[in-house]
Design a protein around this motif. Sequence first.
Motif, PDB file in Angstrom:
ATOM      1  N   PHE A  19      37.164  33.793  46.147  1.00 36.91           N
ATOM      2  CA  PHE A  19      37.149  33.990  44.701  1.00 36.91           C
ATOM      3  C   PHE A  19      37.846  35.300  44.361  1.00 36.91           C
ATOM      4  O   PHE A  19      37.404  36.377  44.765  1.00 36.91           O
ATOM      5  CB  PHE A  19      35.720  34.007  44.166  1.00 36.91           C
ATOM      6  CG  PHE A  19      35.635  34.324  42.692  1.00 36.91           C
ATOM      7  CD1 PHE A  19      36.222  33.489  41.747  1.00 36.91           C
ATOM      8  CD2 PHE A  19      34.979  35.461  42.252  1.00 36.91           C
ATOM      9  CE1 PHE A  19      36.170  33.791  40.395  1.00 36.91           C
ATOM     10  CE2 PHE A  19      34.909  35.771  40.902  1.00 36.91           C
ATOM     11  CZ  PHE A  19      35.509  34.926  39.970  1.00 36.91           C
ATOM     12  N   VAL A  20      38.964  35.193  43.654  1.00 34.58           N
ATOM     13  CA  VAL A  20      39.704  36.353  43.164  1.00 34.58           C
ATOM     14  C   VAL A  20      38.995  36.820  41.895  1.00 34.58           C
ATOM     15  O   VAL A  20      39.086  36.177  40.847  1.00 34.58           O
ATOM     16  CB  VAL A  20      41.166  35.983  42.877  1.00 34.58           C
ATOM     17  CG1 VAL A  20      41.922  37.178  42.299  1.00 34.58           C
ATOM     18  CG2 VAL A  20      41.847  35.486  44.151  1.00 34.58           C
ATOM     19  N   SER A  21      38.279  37.914  41.985  1.00 31.08           N
ATOM     20  CA  SER A  21      37.326  38.282  40.933  1.00 31.08           C
ATOM     21  C   SER A  21      37.964  38.842  39.672  1.00 31.08           C
ATOM     22  O   SER A  21      37.321  38.897  38.619  1.00 31.08           O
ATOM     23  CB  SER A  21      36.311  39.285  41.471  1.00 31.08           C
ATOM     24  OG  SER A  21      36.964  40.454  41.931  1.00 31.08           O
ATOM     25  N   VAL A  22      39.219  39.287  39.771  1.00 34.15           N
ATOM     26  CA  VAL A  22      39.920  39.789  38.587  1.00 34.15           C
ATOM     27  C   VAL A  22      41.300  39.154  38.526  1.00 34.15           C
ATOM     28  O   VAL A  22      41.900  38.826  39.551  1.00 34.15           O
ATOM     29  CB  VAL A  22      40.047  41.330  38.598  1.00 34.15           C
ATOM     30  CG1 VAL A  22      38.691  41.986  38.465  1.00 34.15           C
ATOM     31  CG2 VAL A  22      40.751  41.820  39.850  1.00 34.15           C
ATOM     32  N   GLY A  65      39.980  44.404  44.169  1.00 32.13           N
ATOM     33  CA  GLY A  65      39.444  45.545  43.440  1.00 32.13           C
ATOM     34  C   GLY A  65      38.279  46.261  44.085  1.00 32.13           C
ATOM     35  O   GLY A  65      37.793  47.251  43.533  1.00 32.13           O
ATOM     36  N   ILE A  66      37.802  45.803  45.248  1.00 29.04           N
ATOM     37  CA  ILE A  66      36.671  46.475  45.901  1.00 29.04           C
ATOM     38  C   ILE A  66      37.191  47.701  46.651  1.00 29.04           C
ATOM     39  O   ILE A  66      38.054  47.586  47.524  1.00 29.04           O
ATOM     40  CB  ILE A  66      35.947  45.526  46.869  1.00 29.04           C
ATOM     41  CG1 ILE A  66      35.424  44.302  46.125  1.00 29.04           C
ATOM     42  CG2 ILE A  66      34.805  46.248  47.574  1.00 29.04           C
ATOM     43  CD1 ILE A  66      34.878  43.213  47.038  1.00 29.04           C
ATOM     44  N   LYS A  67      36.650  48.873  46.293  1.00 31.98           N
ATOM     45  CA  LYS A  67      37.145  50.116  46.889  1.00 31.98           C
ATOM     46  C   LYS A  67      36.048  50.962  47.536  1.00 31.98           C
ATOM     47  O   LYS A  67      36.338  51.783  48.393  1.00 31.98           O
ATOM     48  CB  LYS A  67      37.858  50.964  45.830  1.00 31.98           C
ATOM     49  CG  LYS A  67      39.102  50.334  45.234  1.00 31.98           C
ATOM     50  CD  LYS A  67      39.736  51.270  44.219  1.00 31.98           C
ATOM     51  CE  LYS A  67      41.070  50.731  43.697  1.00 31.98           C
ATOM     52  NZ  LYS A  67      40.911  49.492  42.933  1.00 31.98           N
ATOM     53  N   THR A  68      34.811  50.800  47.100  1.00 32.04           N
ATOM     54  CA  THR A  68      33.735  51.673  47.577  1.00 32.04           C
ATOM     55  C   THR A  68      32.634  50.860  48.255  1.00 32.04           C
ATOM     56  O   THR A  68      32.488  49.667  48.012  1.00 32.04           O
ATOM     57  CB  THR A  68      33.117  52.449  46.401  1.00 32.04           C
ATOM     58  OG1 THR A  68      32.406  51.526  45.555  1.00 32.04           O
ATOM     59  CG2 THR A  68      34.185  53.171  45.584  1.00 32.04           C
ATOM     60  N   THR A  84      46.802  42.404  43.467  1.00 34.24           N
ATOM     61  CA  THR A  84      45.800  43.035  44.318  1.00 34.24           C
ATOM     62  C   THR A  84      45.710  44.531  44.039  1.00 34.24           C
ATOM     63  O   THR A  84      46.653  45.161  43.571  1.00 34.24           O
ATOM     64  CB  THR A  84      46.151  42.844  45.806  1.00 34.24           C
ATOM     65  OG1 THR A  84      47.450  43.404  46.052  1.00 34.24           O
ATOM     66  CG2 THR A  84      46.166  41.375  46.176  1.00 34.24           C
ATOM     67  N   GLY A  85      44.525  45.085  44.380  1.00 32.60           N
ATOM     68  CA  GLY A  85      44.359  46.528  44.324  1.00 32.60           C
ATOM     69  C   GLY A  85      44.148  47.091  42.937  1.00 32.60           C
ATOM     70  O   GLY A  85      44.375  48.285  42.707  1.00 32.60           O
ATOM     71  N   THR A  86      43.746  46.267  41.975  1.00 31.61           N
ATOM     72  CA  THR A  86      43.557  46.757  40.620  1.00 31.61           C
ATOM     73  C   THR A  86      42.075  46.990  40.344  1.00 31.61           C
ATOM     74  O   THR A  86      41.325  47.351  41.230  1.00 31.61           O
ATOM     75  CB  THR A  86      44.149  45.755  39.610  1.00 31.61           C
ATOM     76  OG1 THR A  86      43.579  44.452  39.845  1.00 31.61           O
ATOM     77  CG2 THR A  86      45.656  45.637  39.798  1.00 31.61           C
ATOM     78  N   LYS A  87      41.646  46.768  39.128  1.00 28.92           N
ATOM     79  CA  LYS A  87      40.258  47.012  38.743  1.00 28.92           C
ATOM     80  C   LYS A  87      39.310  46.059  39.461  1.00 28.92           C
ATOM     81  O   LYS A  87      39.718  45.010  39.963  1.00 28.92           O
ATOM     82  CB  LYS A  87      40.111  46.844  37.229  1.00 28.92           C
ATOM     83  CG  LYS A  87      40.471  45.439  36.754  1.00 28.92           C
ATOM     84  CD  LYS A  87      40.415  45.341  35.243  1.00 28.92           C
ATOM     85  CE  LYS A  87      40.799  43.915  34.797  1.00 28.92           C
ATOM     86  NZ  LYS A  87      40.780  43.761  33.338  1.00 28.92           N
ATOM     87  N   SER A  88      38.041  46.425  39.481  1.00 21.69           N
ATOM     88  CA  SER A  88      37.032  45.558  40.081  1.00 21.69           C
ATOM     89  C   SER A  88      36.251  44.848  38.990  1.00 21.69           C
ATOM     90  O   SER A  88      36.200  45.295  37.847  1.00 21.69           O
ATOM     91  CB  SER A  88      36.070  46.380  40.951  1.00 21.69           C
ATOM     92  OG  SER A  88      35.419  47.368  40.166  1.00 21.69           O
ATOM     93  N   ALA A  89      35.619  43.726  39.353  1.00 20.72           N
ATOM     94  CA  ALA A  89      34.874  42.928  38.385  1.00 20.72           C
ATOM     95  C   ALA A  89      33.443  43.444  38.266  1.00 20.72           C
ATOM     96  O   ALA A  89      32.866  43.924  39.242  1.00 20.72           O
ATOM     97  CB  ALA A  89      34.856  41.469  38.816  1.00 20.72           C
ATOM     98  N   PRO A  90      32.831  43.339  37.089  1.00 19.68           N
ATOM     99  CA  PRO A  90      31.423  43.701  36.938  1.00 19.68           C
ATOM    100  C   PRO A  90      30.546  42.805  37.818  1.00 19.68           C
ATOM    101  O   PRO A  90      30.845  41.633  38.030  1.00 19.68           O
ATOM    102  CB  PRO A  90      31.149  43.452  35.451  1.00 19.68           C
ATOM    103  CG  PRO A  90      32.492  43.422  34.795  1.00 19.68           C
ATOM    104  CD  PRO A  90      33.437  42.899  35.827  1.00 19.68           C
TER     105      PRO A  90
END
Length: 277
Positions: free
Chosen positions: A178-181, A215-218, A185-191
């Motif tokens: 599932f592409v959440s946004v 968008g997952i970075k942390t 690639t590498g942009t904002k993350s989804a709530p």
Amino acid sequence: MSRIAKRFAALKADKRAGLVTYVTAGDPDPGLSYQILKGLPAAGADLIELGMPFTDPMADGPSIQLAGQRALKAGITVDATFDMVRRFRKETGDNETPILLMGYYNLVYQRGAERFCKEAAQAGIDGFILVDLPPEEADQLKPYAQAAGIDTVLLTAPTTDDKRLPAVLKYASGFVYFVSVLGITGTKSAPEEAVRTHVERIKRHTPLPVGVGFGIKTPDQAAAVARHADAAVVGSAIVDRVKAGLDDKGTPKPDLLPGVFAYVKALADGVRGVRKT
């Protein structure tokens, strides 16, 4: 049962989600790229996506585009990518960690789908994620992949509604990505609430595991996904750690490998900290 199915079954038995890590084959050079691949399982990767560099990466953001350029400049090829996986299986003795190729169908088409699938399977590859292969054209690949024992992971997005989902899932195996946004690639993350809603909706249509990426970075973001999905998929942020290990001339610094593995371990700790009932 495929390696992918076995891994998700083991994760379910352990009552946790998995961490899927993406790295670009050949980045920053074939030798270091192999060392990264070799060290990912110990760092906490449950499944590994190996990106196939392509000259026209239309779905990739700047981080992965630059990684592909570095890899192509360093001489990576499809055959070299196959050799990297083959070497991984032989030298590490790891026959459990699933490895998937991610990229564009043009690279498959150039070689021929049947030959590509056979050679990939012989190298020890478990799945394909081809971002530009729509379900309407998946029958060009699926019969050969299935015959070779390779899963075809298809992508869904927030815009993939309930009418569209069955067409996508018809050809999906291994897991659903599932592409959440929307976007590259590498942009904002989804709530987190949006992730939960979409994962629940997809699961009403399929028994396949659902991995969530983009968008997952942390570690906290990975944990938020792990509370609802079967896996958190991290790519651009890991690729950024590879780039951070290069100096201004593109020469690897001594802390490149430790930096990448420390970051993957932090993500894995975030995912593992979330237990499922």
